[in-house]
Design an enzyme around this catalytic site. Structure first.
Site, mmCIF file in Angstrom:
data_model
loop_
_atom_site.group_PDB
_atom_site.id
_atom_site.type_symbol
_atom_site.label_atom_id
_atom_site.label_comp_id
_atom_site.label_asym_id
_atom_site.label_seq_id
_atom_site.Cartn_x
_atom_site.Cartn_y
_atom_site.Cartn_z
ATOM 1 N N LYS A 1 0.848 -1.305 0.139
ATOM 2 C CA LYS A 1 -0.040 0.032 0.044
ATOM 3 C C LYS A 1 0.869 1.247 -0.029
ATOM 4 C CE LYS A 1 -3.533 -2.031 2.645
ATOM 5 N NZ LYS A 1 -3.196 -3.410 2.976
ATOM 6 N N ASP B 1 3.204 8.010 -1.165
ATOM 7 C CA ASP B 1 4.259 8.815 -0.929
ATOM 8 C C ASP B 1 4.247 9.942 -2.053
ATOM 9 O OD1 ASP B 1 6.774 9.995 -0.043
ATOM 10 O OD2 ASP B 1 7.245 8.188 1.032
ATOM 11 N N THR C 1 -11.268 -2.136 4.244
ATOM 12 C CA THR C 1 -12.544 -2.792 4.661
ATOM 13 C C THR C 1 -12.722 -2.705 6.049
ATOM 14 O OG1 THR C 1 -11.370 -5.021 4.799
ATOM 15 C CG2 THR C 1 -12.274 -4.434 2.497
ATOM 16 N N ARG D 1 -15.242 -14.157 4.237
ATOM 17 C CA ARG D 1 -15.274 -15.254 5.215
ATOM 18 C C ARG D 1 -16.161 -16.467 4.804
ATOM 19 N NH1 ARG D 1 -11.637 -12.747 6.611
ATOM 20 N NH2 ARG D 1 -11.150 -11.895 8.486
ATOM 21 N N GLY E 1 -7.644 -14.829 4.754
ATOM 22 C CA GLY E 1 -6.376 -15.045 5.698
ATOM 23 C C GLY E 1 -6.804 -16.083 6.860
ATOM 24 N N ARG E 2 -7.233 -15.552 7.860
ATOM 25 C CA ARG E 2 -7.377 -16.396 9.053
ATOM 26 C C ARG E 2 -8.176 -17.580 8.953
ATOM 27 N NH1 ARG E 2 -8.007 -11.147 12.727
ATOM 28 N NH2 ARG E 2 -8.805 -10.438 10.674
#
EC number: 4.1.1.23
Length: 233
Positions: free
Chosen positions: A63, A66, A117, A179, A208-209
Site C-alpha cells: 500500500k 508517498d 475494509t 469469510r 487469511g485467518r
C-alpha cells in the site's frame, strides 16, 4: 480475467512460520499468496524470491503512499522481485499512481486501495473529513485509479458492481474481508462469503485467518476454493 485461486493472506510474523504453513500443502500445488507489511518487514525481499522459487504467485501488499518520485523508485525495485501484483493508496493521487505504473512496468498488475475494509462510513467522515457516502468515496477513487492507468482496485465485495459500472467490466476488483459462512468476522467491517463474492463479480478474493488459523488449513483452503469456483463455467 478472474483468478480461480483464493489469495491466501500470509499474515505470519516470520519466514519460518511461512515455511511451516506452506509445508502443509503438496509441493506441486501452485498457490496465490499475499505478503503484507508484517511479513515483508520481518523477512525482507527474500520472502518474495522464496515464494516465487516454489512456483507460487505473489501479491505484495505494501500500500505505497508517498510522493510520485519515491513511489516510482520503489516500484522499480519491486518489479525486479518478480511480484505478480502490488498496490498503492489511491489517495496518493493520479500523478503518484501514474508514477507507480511507470516504475513497475507492465509485467505485474498494479491496483489501488480505495477505502480499507476496516473503515466504516462514520469513521471516514469523522477522521478523513470526507463528507460523502462511503460508496461515493470508493467510486471516486476507482475512477481516478482507472484514469491513472492502473489495473484495478482493492474494494469491498459490496462495491464491486458499482465500481465496474463506473469504470469498465475488465477493471479488476480484488476483495478482502472474505469469510466462509459461519466464520468470525474479526476486524473487518464489510465482509462476504466466497460464493456471494463470485455472484457479485469479484475477480480476486483474499482470505487469511479462515485458512491460516484453521485446524486443517489445506482442507479449509480447498473448501473456500470450491465455494469460490462452484458456479464457474
Amino acid at each position: 480475467m478472474r483468478e480461480h485461486r483464493p489469495v491466501i493472506a500470509l499474515d505470519f510474523p516470520s519466514f519460518e512460520a511461512v515455511k511451516e504453513f506452506l509445508a502443509l500443502f503438496p509441493a506441486e500445488e501452485s498457490l496465490y499468496l499475499k505478503v503484507g507489511m508484517e511479513l515483508y518487514y520481518a523477512a525482507g525481499p527474500e520472502i518474495v524470491s522464496y515464494l516465487k522459487g516454489l512456483g507460487h504467485s505473489v501479491f505484495l501488499d505494501l500500500k505505497l503512499h508517498d510522493i510520485p518520485n519515491t513511489v516510482k523508485s520503489a516500484m522499480k525495485v519491486l518489479s525486479q522481485l518478480g511480484v505478480d501484483m502490488t498496490n498503492v493508496h489511491a489517495a496518493g493521487g493520479v500523478e503518484m499512481m501514474k508514477a507507480a505504473r511507470e516504475g513497475l512496468g507492465s509485467q505485474a498488475k498494479l491496483i489501488a486501495v480505495t477505502q480499507l475494509t476496516s473503515t466504516s462510513e462514520a469513521q471516514m467522515q469523522e477522521f478523513q473529513n470526507i463528507q460523502t457516502s462511503l460508496q461515493e468515496s470508493v467510486i471516486h477513487y476507482a475512477k481516478k485509479t482507472a484514469e491513472a492507468g492502473l489495473d484495478g482496485v482493492v474494494c469491498s465485495a459490496q462495491e464491486v458492481q458499482v465500481i465496474k459500472q463506473a469504470t469498465n467490466p475488465d477493471f479488476i476488483c480484488l476483495t478482502p474481508g472474505i469469510r466462509p459462512a459461519g466464520a468470525a468476522v474479526g476486524d473487518q467491517k464489510r465482509v462476504m462469503t466466497p460464493a456471494d463474492a463470485y455472484q457479485i463479480g469479484s475477480d480476486y478474493i483474499v482470505v487469511g485467518r479462515p485458512i491460516t488459523q484453521a485446524e486443517d488449513p489445506v482442507a479449509a483452503y480447498h473448501t473456500i476454493k470450491d465455494e469460490w469456483t462452484q458456479d464457474w463455467n
